[in-house]
Design an enzyme around this catalytic site. Structure first.
Site, mmCIF file in Angstrom:
data_model
loop_
_atom_site.group_PDB
_atom_site.id
_atom_site.type_symbol
_atom_site.label_atom_id
_atom_site.label_comp_id
_atom_site.label_asym_id
_atom_site.label_seq_id
_atom_site.Cartn_x
_atom_site.Cartn_y
_atom_site.Cartn_z
ATOM 1 N N GLU A 23 0.842 -1.206 0.000
ATOM 2 C CA GLU A 23 0.000 0.000 0.000
ATOM 3 C C GLU A 23 0.874 1.252 0.000
ATOM 4 O OE1 GLU A 23 -3.016 -0.319 -1.204
ATOM 5 O OE2 GLU A 23 -3.542 -1.644 0.448
ATOM 6 N N HIS A 24 0.548 2.165 -0.897
ATOM 7 C CA HIS A 24 1.302 3.418 -1.072
ATOM 8 C C HIS A 24 2.752 3.136 -1.494
ATOM 9 C CE1 HIS A 24 -1.902 6.166 0.173
ATOM 10 N NE2 HIS A 24 -2.261 5.193 0.996
ATOM 11 N N ALA A 111 -15.624 3.371 -2.543
ATOM 12 C CA ALA A 111 -15.431 2.569 -1.332
ATOM 13 C C ALA A 111 -14.015 2.022 -1.248
ATOM 14 C CB ALA A 111 -16.434 1.423 -1.313
ATOM 15 N N GLY A 112 -13.121 2.514 -2.108
ATOM 16 C CA GLY A 112 -11.755 2.024 -2.067
ATOM 17 C C GLY A 112 -11.564 0.740 -2.859
ATOM 18 N N LEU A 113 -12.518 0.422 -3.753
ATOM 19 C CA LEU A 113 -12.372 -0.772 -4.597
ATOM 20 C C LEU A 113 -12.110 -0.370 -6.052
ATOM 21 C CD1 LEU A 113 -15.210 -2.977 -3.048
ATOM 22 C CD2 LEU A 113 -12.747 -3.085 -2.595
ATOM 23 N N SER A 114 -11.630 0.847 -6.243
ATOM 24 C CA SER A 114 -11.215 1.331 -7.567
ATOM 25 C C SER A 114 -12.346 1.454 -8.567
ATOM 26 C CB SER A 114 -10.123 0.437 -8.166
ATOM 27 O OG SER A 114 -8.958 0.606 -7.446
ATOM 28 N N SER A 115 -13.476 1.965 -8.101
ATOM 29 C CA SER A 115 -14.555 2.216 -9.067
ATOM 30 C C SER A 115 -14.096 3.236 -10.106
ATOM 31 C CB SER A 115 -15.816 2.694 -8.351
ATOM 32 O OG SER A 115 -15.530 3.792 -7.520
ATOM 33 N N SER A 116 -13.208 4.151 -9.731
ATOM 34 C CA SER A 116 -12.774 5.147 -10.725
ATOM 35 C C SER A 116 -11.882 4.512 -11.794
ATOM 36 C CB SER A 116 -12.097 6.345 -10.070
ATOM 37 O OG SER A 116 -11.302 5.968 -9.000
ATOM 38 N N ASP A 163 -4.103 0.555 -9.569
ATOM 39 C CA ASP A 163 -5.535 0.296 -9.769
ATOM 40 C C ASP A 163 -5.832 0.036 -11.240
ATOM 41 O OD1 ASP A 163 -5.500 0.968 -7.117
ATOM 42 O OD2 ASP A 163 -6.546 2.872 -7.357
HETATM 43 C C1 GLA Z 1 -5.058 4.432 -4.444
HETATM 44 C C2 GLA Z 1 -4.223 4.783 -5.677
HETATM 45 C C3 GLA Z 1 -3.178 3.705 -5.957
HETATM 46 C C4 GLA Z 1 -2.353 3.371 -4.713
HETATM 47 C C5 GLA Z 1 -3.255 3.139 -3.521
HETATM 48 C C6 GLA Z 1 -2.497 2.978 -2.235
HETATM 49 O O1 GLA Z 1 -5.826 3.295 -4.689
HETATM 50 O O2 GLA Z 1 -5.051 4.955 -6.800
HETATM 51 O O3 GLA Z 1 -2.352 4.118 -7.032
HETATM 52 O O4 GLA Z 1 -1.401 4.362 -4.468
HETATM 53 O O5 GLA Z 1 -4.199 4.192 -3.334
HETATM 54 O O6 GLA Z 1 -1.722 1.826 -2.264
#
Ligand code: GLA
Length: 378
Positions: A23-24, A111-116, A163
């Site tokens: 993450e990050h 919700a942090g599941l990459s809908s974008s 993502d």
């Molecule tokens: C978001 C960003 C990703 C990544 C994560 C954290 O999802 O879009 O590129 O940096 O945060 O791991």
């Protein structure tokens, strides 16, 4: 996966993603281990013969549109993800034509599941027309990079590649180990006979706090600049060790030191998780996920009381092998590896204990690693 679709209309399915660990790290040239998941959105598309792109949300009938010859600046709505992709594709020389589309989604939004990222990749497939990216000579990784460019340069979020990569390149049954420096990647099989992949949505919709996300990224860059200024041959945190950070502690200052330490140690944990998965070492997975969560909470400071509560409840539930927050943080979801016969127990623990602790309602979602974006064939 790219079957030719008829000109009369076509339909694109695009999955969300969950990150197992890393993450990050993506915007620091590090390692990530995401999987595309079987919660997806769909765009049903008909060509319009004009120069407008119009998308209607099936859930609310809200429609947004833009003109391919005059895309203009972002308006801070969901259509920006589509317009940004049109913008980068046209800038790369692709000739696009107008469409009308309906967007349906089983993927929780924001919700942090990459809908974008799911919308960006779906938009790219929609806009490139029935021949898809293949006919346009763009492979899946290159398309992910174009969509990342749309989010960085048009939408204004300095996200890494994870993502868009996961949504574009996902493989059923596996997570994907990506080296964000070399862009080499490979699938890593998950022990899905034994373990279920469970996402828990905390119900807290604070989503991408763009300014805080971008600030974390700048802080990492500042750490690298300080180390390079002291003569170390480093161009990103990928080149840095914990010993380098400790030797420069005074110059870095506490906050930069702790952010950088998270990234350096998290990279190591990604490779350890891959080893543990390949060796079937379930106990090590639990330890590594726990260390990742603690680091995101205490060093990178992107967790939240809601996410901490969910991880705590999961960790105390017998049969939960590993639990941590996933994605950018500041709300959103946790990711859990759970013995298959313990999923019901986890659901009960969450429904009994989470709401009294946080005042929020959580949703336990059992997901499967899925293929990346493509034509919908049913
Ligand atoms: C978001 C960003 C990703 C990544 C994560 C954290 O999802 O879009 O590129 O940096 O945060 O791991």
């Amino acid at each position: 996966m790219t079957t030719e679709r008829p000109d009369a209309g076509w339909s694109v399915r695009s999955p969300g993603r969950v990150n197992l660990i890393g993450e990050h790290t993506d915007y620091n040239d590090g390692f990530v281990l995401p999987a595309a998941i079987d919660l997806e959105l769909r765009l049903t598309v008909i060509p319009s013969g004009d120069r407008r792109v119009g998308v209607t949300l099936a859930s609310s009938a809200e429609t947004a549109s833009f003109d391919l010859d005059d895309i203009g600046s972002p308006g801070h709505g969901w259509i920006d993800y589509v317009a940004g992709v049109a913008n980068v594709l046209q800038a790369a020389g692709h000739r696009l034509t107008g469409v009308r589309a309906v967007l349906e989604s089983r993927l929780p939004m924001a919700a942090g599941l990459s809908s974008s990222a799911a919308l960006e990749l779906a938009a790219a497939w929609m806009l490139l027309g029935p021949g898809g990216p293949e006919a346009a000579g763009i492979d899946r990784l290159a398309l992910a990079r174009l969509c990342q460019g749309a989010e960085n340069d048009y939408v204004g979020v300095s996200c890494g590649l994870m993502d868009q990569f996961a949504v574009s390149c996902g493989e059923a049954g596996a997570a994907l180990l990506l080296d964000c420096r070399s862009l080499a990647w490979r699938p890593v099989a998950l022990p899905l006979d034994e373990l279920a992949l469970v996402v828990i949505d905390s119900g807290s919709r604070r989503t991408v706090r763009t300014s805080e996300y971008n600030e974390r990224r700048r802080r990492c860059e500042r750490g690298v600049a300080i180390l390079a200024g002291r003569g170390l041959p480093v161009t990103s945190l990928r080149d840095v060790t914990v010993a380098d950070l400790e030797a420069a502690a005074d110059a870095l200052g506490d906050e930069t030191l702790q952010r950088c330490r998270h990234v350096v140690e998290e990279n190591g944990r990604v490779l350890e998780v891959v080893k543990a998965l390949e060796a079937g070492d379930v106990a090590a997975l639990g330890t590594l996920f726990a260390a990742s969560h603690a680091s995101l909470r205490d060093l990178y400071e992107v967790s939240s009381p809601a996410l901490d509560a969910l991880v705590d409840i999961a960790t105390r539930t017998p049969g939960v092998v590993a639990a941590r927050m996933t994605g950018a943080g500041f709300g959103g979801c946790t990711v859990n590896l759970v013995e298959r016969d313990a999923v019901a127990r986890l659901e009960t623990a969450v429904s009994d204990r989470y709401q009294p602790l946080t005042g929020l309602e959580a949703h336990v979602l059992r997901v499967e690693p899925a293929d990346g974006v493509g034509w919908a064939v049913d």
